[in-house]
Motif scaffolding. Structure first.
Motif, PDB file in Angstrom:
ATOM      1  N   ALA A 128       0.845  -1.195   0.000  1.00 25.84           N
ATOM      2  CA  ALA A 128       0.000   0.000   0.000  1.00 25.84           C
ATOM      3  C   ALA A 128       0.876   1.239   0.000  1.00 25.84           C
ATOM      4  CB  ALA A 128      -0.929   0.006   1.218  1.00 25.84           C
ATOM      5  N   VAL A 129       0.276   2.351  -0.361  1.00 24.29           N
ATOM      6  CA  VAL A 129       0.959   3.650  -0.363  1.00 24.29           C
ATOM      7  C   VAL A 129       0.493   4.415   0.858  1.00 24.29           C
ATOM      8  CG1 VAL A 129       1.263   5.822  -1.589  1.00 24.29           C
ATOM      9  CG2 VAL A 129       1.094   3.678  -2.878  1.00 24.29           C
ATOM     10  N   PRO A 130       1.351   4.609   1.864  1.00 20.70           N
ATOM     11  CA  PRO A 130       0.918   5.341   3.060  1.00 20.70           C
ATOM     12  C   PRO A 130       0.715   6.816   2.759  1.00 20.70           C
ATOM     13  CG  PRO A 130       3.262   4.842   3.184  1.00 20.70           C
ATOM     14  CD  PRO A 130       2.751   4.160   1.947  1.00 20.70           C
TER      15      PRO A 130
ATOM     16  N   GLU B 210      -7.648  16.769   4.787  1.00 21.66           N
ATOM     17  CA  GLU B 210      -9.114  16.688   4.811  1.00 21.66           C
ATOM     18  C   GLU B 210      -9.594  15.250   4.945  1.00 21.66           C
ATOM     19  OE1 GLU B 210     -11.557  19.535   2.483  1.00 21.66           O
ATOM     20  OE2 GLU B 210      -9.716  19.758   1.312  1.00 21.66           O
ATOM     21  N   LEU B 211      -8.885  14.318   4.361  1.00 20.17           N
ATOM     22  CA  LEU B 211      -9.250  12.913   4.503  1.00 20.17           C
ATOM     23  C   LEU B 211      -9.080  12.470   5.952  1.00 20.17           C
ATOM     24  CD1 LEU B 211     -10.089  10.203   3.284  1.00 20.17           C
ATOM     25  CD2 LEU B 211      -7.681   9.801   2.708  1.00 20.17           C
ATOM     26  N   TYR B 212      -7.966  12.866   6.567  1.00 22.94           N
ATOM     27  CA  TYR B 212      -7.759  12.524   7.976  1.00 22.94           C
ATOM     28  C   TYR B 212      -8.821  13.174   8.854  1.00 22.94           C
ATOM     29  CZ  TYR B 212      -3.348   9.961   7.739  1.00 22.94           C
ATOM     30  OH  TYR B 212      -2.398   8.995   7.521  1.00 22.94           O
ATOM     31  N   ARG B 213      -9.192  14.406   8.516  1.00 20.41           N
ATOM     32  CA  ARG B 213     -10.222  15.083   9.310  1.00 20.41           C
ATOM     33  C   ARG B 213     -11.552  14.352   9.187  1.00 20.41           C
ATOM     34  NH1 ARG B 213     -10.265  19.726   6.784  1.00 20.41           N
ATOM     35  NH2 ARG B 213      -8.261  20.259   7.729  1.00 20.41           N
TER      36      ARG B 213
ATOM     37  N   VAL C  39      -3.423   6.162   7.445  1.00 20.47           N
ATOM     38  CA  VAL C  39      -4.243   5.822   6.284  1.00 20.47           C
ATOM     39  C   VAL C  39      -3.312   5.440   5.138  1.00 20.47           C
ATOM     40  CG1 VAL C  39      -5.935   6.654   4.611  1.00 20.47           C
ATOM     41  CG2 VAL C  39      -6.097   7.368   7.000  1.00 20.47           C
ATOM     42  N   ALA C  40      -3.649   4.392   4.416  1.00 19.48           N
ATOM     43  CA  ALA C  40      -2.862   3.953   3.266  1.00 19.48           C
ATOM     44  C   ALA C  40      -3.812   3.591   2.138  1.00 19.48           C
ATOM     45  CB  ALA C  40      -1.976   2.764   3.631  1.00 19.48           C
ATOM     46  N   LEU C  41      -3.316   3.712   0.906  1.00 19.04           N
ATOM     47  CA  LEU C  41      -4.108   3.387  -0.286  1.00 19.04           C
ATOM     48  C   LEU C  41      -3.526   2.163  -0.967  1.00 19.04           C
ATOM     49  CD1 LEU C  41      -4.732   6.906  -1.889  1.00 19.04           C
ATOM     50  CD2 LEU C  41      -6.118   5.684  -0.222  1.00 19.04           C
ATOM     51  N   THR C  42      -4.410   1.299  -1.458  1.00 21.41           N
ATOM     52  CA  THR C  42      -3.981   0.103  -2.176  1.00 21.41           C
ATOM     53  C   THR C  42      -4.771  -0.001  -3.477  1.00 21.41           C
ATOM     54  OG1 THR C  42      -3.595  -2.291  -1.927  1.00 21.41           O
ATOM     55  CG2 THR C  42      -5.672  -1.435  -1.105  1.00 21.41           C
TER      56      THR C  42
ATOM     57  N   VAL D 279      -3.939   0.423  10.968  1.00 23.12           N
ATOM     58  CA  VAL D 279      -3.847   1.184   9.726  1.00 23.12           C
ATOM     59  C   VAL D 279      -5.149   0.998   8.942  1.00 23.12           C
ATOM     60  CG1 VAL D 279      -2.613   1.414   7.537  1.00 23.12           C
ATOM     61  CG2 VAL D 279      -1.349   0.957   9.641  1.00 23.12           C
ATOM     62  N   LEU D 280      -5.693   2.083   8.459  1.00 29.88           N
ATOM     63  CA  LEU D 280      -6.887   2.033   7.617  1.00 29.88           C
ATOM     64  C   LEU D 280      -6.433   1.972   6.163  1.00 29.88           C
ATOM     65  CD1 LEU D 280      -9.917   2.227   7.055  1.00 29.88           C
ATOM     66  CD2 LEU D 280      -9.707   4.720   7.207  1.00 29.88           C
ATOM     67  N   VAL D 281      -6.680   0.837   5.507  1.00 30.43           N
ATOM     68  CA  VAL D 281      -6.311   0.640   4.109  1.00 30.43           C
ATOM     69  C   VAL D 281      -7.558   0.868   3.253  1.00 30.43           C
ATOM     70  CG1 VAL D 281      -5.306  -0.931   2.411  1.00 30.43           C
ATOM     71  CG2 VAL D 281      -4.576  -1.047   4.803  1.00 30.43           C
ATOM     72  N   ILE D 282      -7.459   1.802   2.305  1.00 32.70           N
ATOM     73  CA  ILE D 282      -8.588   2.179   1.455  1.00 32.70           C
ATOM     74  C   ILE D 282      -8.258   1.831   0.010  1.00 32.70           C
ATOM     75  CG2 ILE D 282     -10.127   4.046   0.733  1.00 32.70           C
ATOM     76  CD1 ILE D 282      -9.336   5.562   3.238  1.00 32.70           C
ATOM     77  N   GLY D 283      -9.190   1.227  -0.677  1.00 30.21           N
ATOM     78  CA  GLY D 283      -9.009   0.965  -2.105  1.00 30.21           C
ATOM     79  C   GLY D 283      -8.990   2.269  -2.883  1.00 30.21           C
TER      80      GLY D 283
END
Length: 527
Positions: free
Chosen positions: A90-92, A100-103, A120-123, A152-156
């Motif tokens: 994933a990309v942290p 804004e995403l963290y908020r 938060v990380a993106l996959t 860790v919150l992994v989001i598609g």
């Protein structure tokens, strides 16, 4: 609260298995201590007693069993401690990259009254989940936490580009609600134990393969031999037995945790979540189509499209234009997309797109990836792919020629071969050549026969000839990938004549198509 109690009950059952394993490991040692103490105090097998010899044999036997048991237990504990649970590529995202995403996530956690995820990380996948990272490898939390940092919150990543901000918040509510279970001491301890067992079993398999057959890590180490290899086999057998004893409780634990999180999330955007779930299926279909039809041809050439997530928006917008069932999806584009929650969506898209290439395809044949913009896709991916296909087909034709003498790369030569019934031999030669020179991507495309490959390569050569002699041009269709444009119009009627020529040896329909398109058969194709 039934789901909470059920989850804790299954976590306690897993911990009881762990406790029983520890008790079994120390029981022989405890018995040995009792026997030794009895010997020194004269209460068990005292010197001179009639049964002293028998107790001495029992004492030393139990001591030997205890030593061996403690040795095996120590090796198993060491293997579990050293085992590294698999981590999702994933990309942290740092807080500065997506404030804004963290908020949004922090406010969501506050509304749910649960701990916020630490990172938060993106996959490059169409799913979202929480991932517990071992403490020694967990990134430093980006805001202070009163206790242990959250998972860790992994989001598609396709969700951020296709979904609107409100839809993303509704979709993430049940996922973020799962941090409550991660903060529960018993559930967290049970999960750590289960992950260690899984990781211990996986540690003997070497590097984790990429989804497309490539590897994201170093080559696997050869299995150890001698005493070290014996120790590895023993510890894996014990881990497998323990995991088998916990398997039913593990599945029920995760099922109960999911139910618990779903119950908590009902208070947040429940109606919007139902609508967002419809977008999940659509995003998955668009993402899968983009990877298999558009990205894969470029990856084979060592080029990775730099903005796959922007491409999935274009693909789904095109789908909404074509498909009456998708009516109304295009109107959503007027709302704020979730990717606007990122400071620099383009840079994040580049990083995730590069990860997607490495994850789904592996390493390119050239050894290094070259970034590809969508504007350059027709020339650098479509036309280059057609030329590479024509080269492979020409090489197969040369092998079938008398004395393997090379001939001119013309459509006339190809059609004569097909009309003579050499399609099967040509398909076999082509398949053998591609098996030696082309890296497979098994999860992105099904197994293909030699005839299927021949159809694709004949189509590629026809397209090259159309570009060279009839003013054709390579193009990109967001849903179908590479396409041929003649007079600025996409030609969709080529597949039938090519299939007839390859499968039945009937080159008449294909010759008629070429003649109508003003394609010159006798002119060599530019390779």
């Amino acid at each position: 609260m039934a789901a909470v109690d059920t989850a804790r009950a299954h976590a306690q059952a897993v911990l009881r298995v762990r406790g029983l394993a520890r008790a079994a490991a120390v029981l022989p040692a405890a018995v040995a201590v009792v026997l030794l103490a009895g010997r020194f105090t004269g209460r068990i097998g005292a010197p001179g007693a009639a049964d002293a010899a028998g107790w001495d044999v029992a004492r030393w036997t139990v001591c030997a069993v205890a030593a061996l048991t403690l040795l095996v237990a120590g090796l198993t504990a060491r293997a579990l401690r050293r085992a590294e649970p698999p981590r999702t590529p994933a990309v942290p995202l740092a807080r500065a990259e997506a404030p804004e995403l963290y908020r949004l996530i922090d406010e969501l956690a506050d509304r749910l009254e649960v701990p916020a995820p630490s990172v938060v990380a993106l996959t490059p996948d169409c799913d979202s989940w929480l991932e517990d990272v071992p403490p020694a490898r967990r990134p430093a939390p980006l805001r202070p936490h009163p206790g242990e940092p959250g998972p860790v919150l992994v989001i598609g990543s396709p969700f951020l580009w296709w979904m609107r901000a409100g839809e993303l918040r509704a979709l993430l509510a049940p996922v973020v609600a799962g941090t409550a279970a991660s903060a529960d001491p018993e559930i967290a301890a049970a999960r750590r134990f289960l992950r260690s067992l899984d990781a211990c079993l996986d540690s003997g398999q070497g590097a984790a393969p990429g989804l497309g057959g490539g590897t994201l890590a170093a080559p696997p180490r050869p299995p150890r031999r001698g005493p070290a290899g014996l120790a590895d086999r023993i510890t894996r057998r014990i881990a497998r037995r323990l995991l088998g004893a916990c398997r039913g409780h593990s599945a029920e634990l995760e099922r109960s945790v999911a139910s618990w999180a779903s119950e908590q999330a009902r208070t947040v955007d429940y109606g919007l979540r139902i609508a967002a779930q419809e977008q999940v299926g659509l995003a998955y279909a668009g993402w899968d189509r983009l990877l298999t039809r558009v990205a894969l041809p470029a990856w084979r050439l060592g080029r990775h499209p730099a903005h796959l997530n922007a491409g999935v928006v274009a693909a789904l917008t095109e789908l909404s234009r074509r498909d009456r069932l998708a009516d109304g999806y295009g109107s959503r584009l007027g709302d704020r997309p979730a990717c606007d929650l990122l400071e620099d969506p383009g840079a994040v898209d580049r990083a995730v797109s590069r990860l997607a290439a490495e994850l789904f395809f592996g390493r390119p044949a050239a050894g290094a990836w070259h970034e590809l913009e969508w504007a350059d896709y027709p020339a650098e991916a479509v036309d280059a792919g057609w030329r590479a296909g024509a080269v492979a087909l020409q090489a197969a034709l040369d092998r079938l020629a008398p004395q393997s003498r090379p001939g001119a790369p013309t459509l006339t030569r190809l059609l004569v071969r097909l009309a003579e019934g050499d399609g099967e031999r040509l398909a076999a030669a082509l398949a053998a050549q591609l098996a030696r020179t082309t890296a497979p991507a098994p999860l992105l495309e099904p197994d293909r026969t030699g005839r299927d490959l021949l159809v694709d390569h004949v189509t590629a050569m026809v397209c090259c000839a159309a570009v060279d002699t009839a003013g054709g041009a390579p193009g990109l269709d967001w849903l179908d990938g590479p396409v041929l444009l003649l007079g600025g119009v996409r030609r969709t009627d080529l597949a039938g004549p090519v299939a007839q020529a390859v499968e039945q040896g009937q080159d008449g329909p294909l010759r008629a198509w070429l003649d109508a398109a003003d394609v010159r058969l006798e002119k060599p194709v530019r390779l």
